[in-house]
Design a protein around this motif. Structure first.
Motif, PDB file in Angstrom:
ATOM      1  N   THR A  31       8.248  34.298 -10.416  1.00  5.04           N
ATOM      2  CA  THR A  31       8.326  33.283  -9.361  1.00  5.04           C
ATOM      3  C   THR A  31       7.264  32.228  -9.611  1.00  5.04           C
ATOM      4  OG1 THR A  31       9.098  34.921  -7.753  1.00  5.04           O
ATOM      5  CG2 THR A  31       8.216  32.858  -6.882  1.00  5.04           C
ATOM      6  N   PHE A  32       7.647  30.957  -9.479  1.00  5.07           N
ATOM      7  CA  PHE A  32       6.728  29.850  -9.732  1.00  5.07           C
ATOM      8  C   PHE A  32       6.432  29.076  -8.454  1.00  5.07           C
ATOM      9  CE2 PHE A  32       8.161  30.475 -14.071  1.00  5.07           C
ATOM     10  CZ  PHE A  32       7.020  30.190 -14.814  1.00  5.07           C
ATOM     11  N   GLY A  33       5.209  28.638  -8.368  1.00 10.13           N
ATOM     12  CA  GLY A  33       4.815  27.611  -7.413  1.00 10.13           C
ATOM     13  C   GLY A  33       4.373  26.392  -8.188  1.00 10.13           C
ATOM     14  N   TRP A  34       4.307  25.238  -7.539  1.00  9.45           N
ATOM     15  CA  TRP A  34       3.996  24.021  -8.278  1.00  9.45           C
ATOM     16  C   TRP A  34       3.241  23.021  -7.421  1.00  9.45           C
ATOM     17  CZ3 TRP A  34       8.802  25.579  -6.680  1.00  9.45           C
ATOM     18  CH2 TRP A  34       9.406  24.814  -5.671  1.00  9.45           C
ATOM     19  N   SER A  35       2.589  22.109  -8.087  1.00  9.54           N
ATOM     20  CA  SER A  35       1.947  20.957  -7.451  1.00  9.54           C
ATOM     21  C   SER A  35       1.937  19.828  -8.465  1.00  9.54           C
ATOM     22  CB  SER A  35       0.520  21.295  -7.005  1.00  9.54           C
ATOM     23  OG  SER A  35      -0.261  21.699  -8.109  1.00  9.54           O
ATOM     24  N   LEU A  40       1.396  21.024 -12.255  1.00 16.36           N
ATOM     25  CA  LEU A  40       0.810  22.339 -12.473  1.00 16.36           C
ATOM     26  C   LEU A  40       1.764  23.375 -11.905  1.00 16.36           C
ATOM     27  CD1 LEU A  40      -1.434  24.465 -13.014  1.00 16.36           C
ATOM     28  CD2 LEU A  40      -2.362  23.856 -10.751  1.00 16.36           C
ATOM     29  N   LEU A  41       2.249  24.275 -12.760  1.00 14.90           N
ATOM     30  CA  LEU A  41       3.114  25.368 -12.329  1.00 14.90           C
ATOM     31  C   LEU A  41       2.364  26.680 -12.499  1.00 14.90           C
ATOM     32  CD1 LEU A  41       5.152  23.019 -13.106  1.00 14.90           C
ATOM     33  CD2 LEU A  41       6.835  24.821 -13.442  1.00 14.90           C
ATOM     34  N   VAL A  42       2.356  27.482 -11.461  1.00 10.36           N
ATOM     35  CA  VAL A  42       1.733  28.798 -11.507  1.00 10.36           C
ATOM     36  C   VAL A  42       2.814  29.840 -11.298  1.00 10.36           C
ATOM     37  CG1 VAL A  42       0.020  30.329 -10.489  1.00 10.36           C
ATOM     38  CG2 VAL A  42      -0.440  27.877 -10.644  1.00 10.36           C
ATOM     39  N   GLY A  43       2.989  30.733 -12.267  1.00  6.74           N
ATOM     40  CA  GLY A  43       4.030  31.749 -12.189  1.00  6.74           C
ATOM     41  C   GLY A  43       3.448  33.144 -12.142  1.00  6.74           C
TER      42      GLY A  43
END
Length: 262
Positions: A220-224, A148-151
Motif C-alpha cells: 500500500t502506498f501513500g504519497w505527497s 514522494l511515495l511511501v509504500g
C-alpha cells in the motif's frame, strides 16, 4: 576536503620538498650528512596522492636528483655515483614509492567500497535511509516538482528477505532512471519521482500497487507532492504517511461498513 583537492596539495607539497631538498643538498651536503634521505618525504607524498606507478616514478626522479646533486656539489666525491650505493639508493627509492602507492590505491578502493556499502541496504541492495535523505535534499534544492511515495508491505511471508527483494526488484524494474527508490524501514520503501500534481501521484501509486500485486507482493502506498503539500522532507513524509495509514485502514475487511457506522 575533496579527494582531488587533497591529492593536489600532496603533489604541490612534494614539488616544494623536491626543490628544498635539492637546494639544501647543493649547499650543505657532505659525505655522511644524509640530506638525500629527505627525498623520501616527497616520494611518499607523490605515492599517496597518485598511486604505485607514479610513486615508483617519483623514486626514480629522486635518485636522478641525488645523482645530479652529487655532480654539482663539489663537497661530494663523484665516485659516489658509480659505487654500489647508488643502485641501492635507486632500488630503495623506487620500492618505497611503489609500496606506498600500492597501499594508498588499495586503501582508496576499499574506502570507496565502504562508502557505497554504507549507503546501501544489505538485504535488497537499494539505497538506505541515509542515501534517500540525500536524494530528497537534492530534489528540494533543485526546486522542481516531485512526488514522494511511501509504500508498506501489507504482509510478509516466512521468508521475509525474499519478499523484500521481490518488492525491491519489482520497484526498480517498474520505475525509470529519473526515479529514486530506497528501503527506508523494515517493510517500508520510498520513491522519489518527477510529478506535477497530486492526481498524477495518486495514479502512479495505484499503478505501482497493481504492478507489485501482479508480481506477488501486496503493498500500500501513500504519497505527497512538492511543493504543493510541503516545502521540506518532514512535511512531505508526514503527508505521505497519513495517506498510507488512511488507505490501509480503508483496505481492511469491513472497513466500508465501519465507515458508515454499521
Amino acid at each position: 576536503m575533496p579527494a582531488a583537492h587533497a591529492r593536489g596539495l600532496f603533489v604541490g607539497a612534494a614539488a616544494a620538498i623536491y626543490a628544498a631538498v635539492f637546494a639544501a643538498f647543493l649547499v650543505w651536503e657532505h659525505p655522511g650528512l644524509g640530506i638525500g634521505h629527505f627525498y623520501y618525504l616527497a616520494i611518499a607524498l607523490v605515492a599517496l596522492a597518485l598511486g604505485p606507478v607514479w610513486g615508483a616514478a617519483a623514486g626514480g626522479f629522486s635518485a636522478a636528483l641525488y645523482a645530479l646533486g652529487v655532480l654539482l656539489n663539489h663537497a661530494m666525491p663523484t665516485s659516489e655515483i658509480v659505487t654500489s650505493s647508488m643502485p641501492i639508493r635507486l632500488v630503495t627509492y623506487v620500492a618505497i614509492g611503489a609500496l606506498l602507492g600500492w597501499f594508498a590505491a588499495h586503501y582508496r578502493a576499499a574506502n570507496a567500497e565502504l562508502q557505497i556499502l554504507a549507503q546501501r541496504d544489505l538485504v535488497t541492495g537499494l539505497p538506505n535511509t541515509r542515501a534517500f535523505e540525500r536524494a530528497i535534499d537534492r530534489r528540494l534544492s533543485e526546486r522542481e516538482p516531485f512526488a514522494l511515495l511511501v509504500g508498506d508491505i501489507d504482509s510478509v511471508d516466512d521468508n521475509g528477505d525474499a519478499a523484500l527483494r521481490r518488492v525491491s526488484d519489482a520497484l526498480a524494474g517498474a520505475l525509470g532512471p529519473e526515479s529514486d527508490v530506497a528501503r527506508v524501514g523494515s517493510e517500508e520503501f520510498a520513491v522519489l519521482t518527477p510529478c506535477d500534481s497530486v492526481e498524477q501521484a495518486a495514479q502512479l501509486a495505484a499503478w505501482l500497487e497493481r504492478s507489485l500485486c501482479a508480481s506477488g507482493s501486496l503493498v500500500t502506498f501513500g504519497w505527497s507532492v512538492f511543493p504543493r503539500e510541503g516545502e521540506n522532507a518532514l512535511t512531505l513524509y508526514r503527508a505521505a504517511d497519513e495517506r498510507l495509514y488512511a488507505r490501509r485502514i480503508l483496505r481492511q475487511p469491513g472497513a466500508g461498513l465501519r465507515a458508515v457506522g454499521v
